[in-house]
Each structure stands twice: as structure tokens, then as C-alpha cells.
Design a protein around this motif. Structure first.
Motif, PDB file in Angstrom:
ATOM      1  N   ALA A 147      47.426 -38.103  49.288  1.00  0.00           N
ATOM      2  CA  ALA A 147      47.499 -37.308  48.060  1.00  0.00           C
ATOM      3  C   ALA A 147      47.452 -38.195  46.814  1.00  0.00           C
ATOM      4  CB  ALA A 147      48.781 -36.471  48.054  1.00  0.00           C
ATOM      5  N   LEU A 173      55.655 -33.432  46.798  1.00  0.00           N
ATOM      6  CA  LEU A 173      56.088 -32.476  47.816  1.00  0.00           C
ATOM      7  C   LEU A 173      56.357 -33.188  49.139  1.00  0.00           C
ATOM      8  CD1 LEU A 173      56.425 -29.554  48.978  1.00  0.00           C
ATOM      9  CD2 LEU A 173      53.981 -29.688  49.514  1.00  0.00           C
ATOM     10  N   TRP A 174      55.424 -34.048  49.584  1.00  0.00           N
ATOM     11  CA  TRP A 174      55.598 -34.766  50.850  1.00  0.00           C
ATOM     12  C   TRP A 174      56.780 -35.732  50.772  1.00  0.00           C
ATOM     13  CZ3 TRP A 174      53.449 -31.530  53.571  1.00  0.00           C
ATOM     14  CH2 TRP A 174      52.141 -31.090  53.417  1.00  0.00           C
ATOM     15  N   ARG A 178      51.081 -32.952  45.262  1.00  0.00           N
ATOM     16  CA  ARG A 178      51.364 -32.871  46.701  1.00  0.00           C
ATOM     17  C   ARG A 178      52.112 -34.099  47.193  1.00  0.00           C
ATOM     18  NH1 ARG A 178      47.865 -29.590  50.502  1.00  0.00           N
ATOM     19  NH2 ARG A 178      47.286 -27.833  49.202  1.00  0.00           N
ATOM     20  N   ARG A 235      50.420 -38.579  54.492  1.00  0.00           N
ATOM     21  CA  ARG A 235      49.946 -37.491  53.613  1.00  0.00           C
ATOM     22  C   ARG A 235      50.208 -37.816  52.145  1.00  0.00           C
ATOM     23  NH1 ARG A 235      50.434 -31.568  56.268  1.00  0.00           N
ATOM     24  NH2 ARG A 235      49.367 -32.087  58.208  1.00  0.00           N
TER      25      ARG A 235
END
Length: 94
Positions: A33, A45-46, A42, A29
Motif C-alpha cells: 500500500a 489500516l493494515w 490502507r 500488505r
């Protein structure tokens, strides 16, 4: 109620496999992103999420001793090996 030692290590191994799967999914992910057009907040965040999950599980295992910690690490490495084999990525560095 306590588990027999081998069953306890098997549970830690399973937790490591799950951690490895989740961790690698979050890496994917992050890559998606980063490569997507526009800002990549993001990706951060991941990154933070996977680091927090890994630290929490490894810390929990370490507080139980060397056996659980090694079982989690082995599970993580098994998940990584399966993911590499599944994607067809070279394993010898070439």
C-alpha cells in the motif's frame, strides 16, 4: 474442560505461529500500500489491524501466565524465521 499443560502450551505455540503468519502478511500488505501510487490510507489500516491482533493475543496469553506468553512469542519468532528463510533475505544483517 482443561487441557493438559503440554497440550495447552502447544495450542499457544500454534496461536503464535498463526499470529506471526497473519502479522507478516499484513506487513506485506502495508508495504504494497505504501509503494502503490496514490494515497496510502490502507497502509494505516493494515498497521492498526496487525497491532490490534498482536496486542489482543499477547494480552490473552499474558493473562494465562508466563508459559503461554513465551509459547506465543516462540511461535511468532518461528513464523518470522520461516518467512525470512522463504524470501531468501539475509539473516546476519548484511
Amino acid at each position: 474442560m482443561t487441557l493438559p499443560p503440554l497440550l495447552e502450551l502447544a495450542a499457544w505455540l500454534a496461536a503464535g505461529i498463526v499470529l506471526g503468519g497473519v502479522y507478516l502478511r499484513l506487513v506485506a500488505r502495508s508495504v504494497a500500500a505504501i509503494t502503490a501510487p496514490g494515497p496510502s490510507a490502507r497502509a494505516v489500516l493494515w498497521l492498526v489491524l496487525r497491532m490490534v491482533l498482536a496486542v489482543l493475543l499477547l494480552w490473552a496469553a499474558a493473562t494465562q501466565g508466563a508459559g503461554p506468553l513465551l509459547a506465543v512469542l516462540l511461535g511468532f519468532l518461528l513464523a518470522r524465521s520461516l518467512a525470512i528463510r522463504r524470501t531468501g533475505a539475509p539473516t546476519d544483517g548484511h
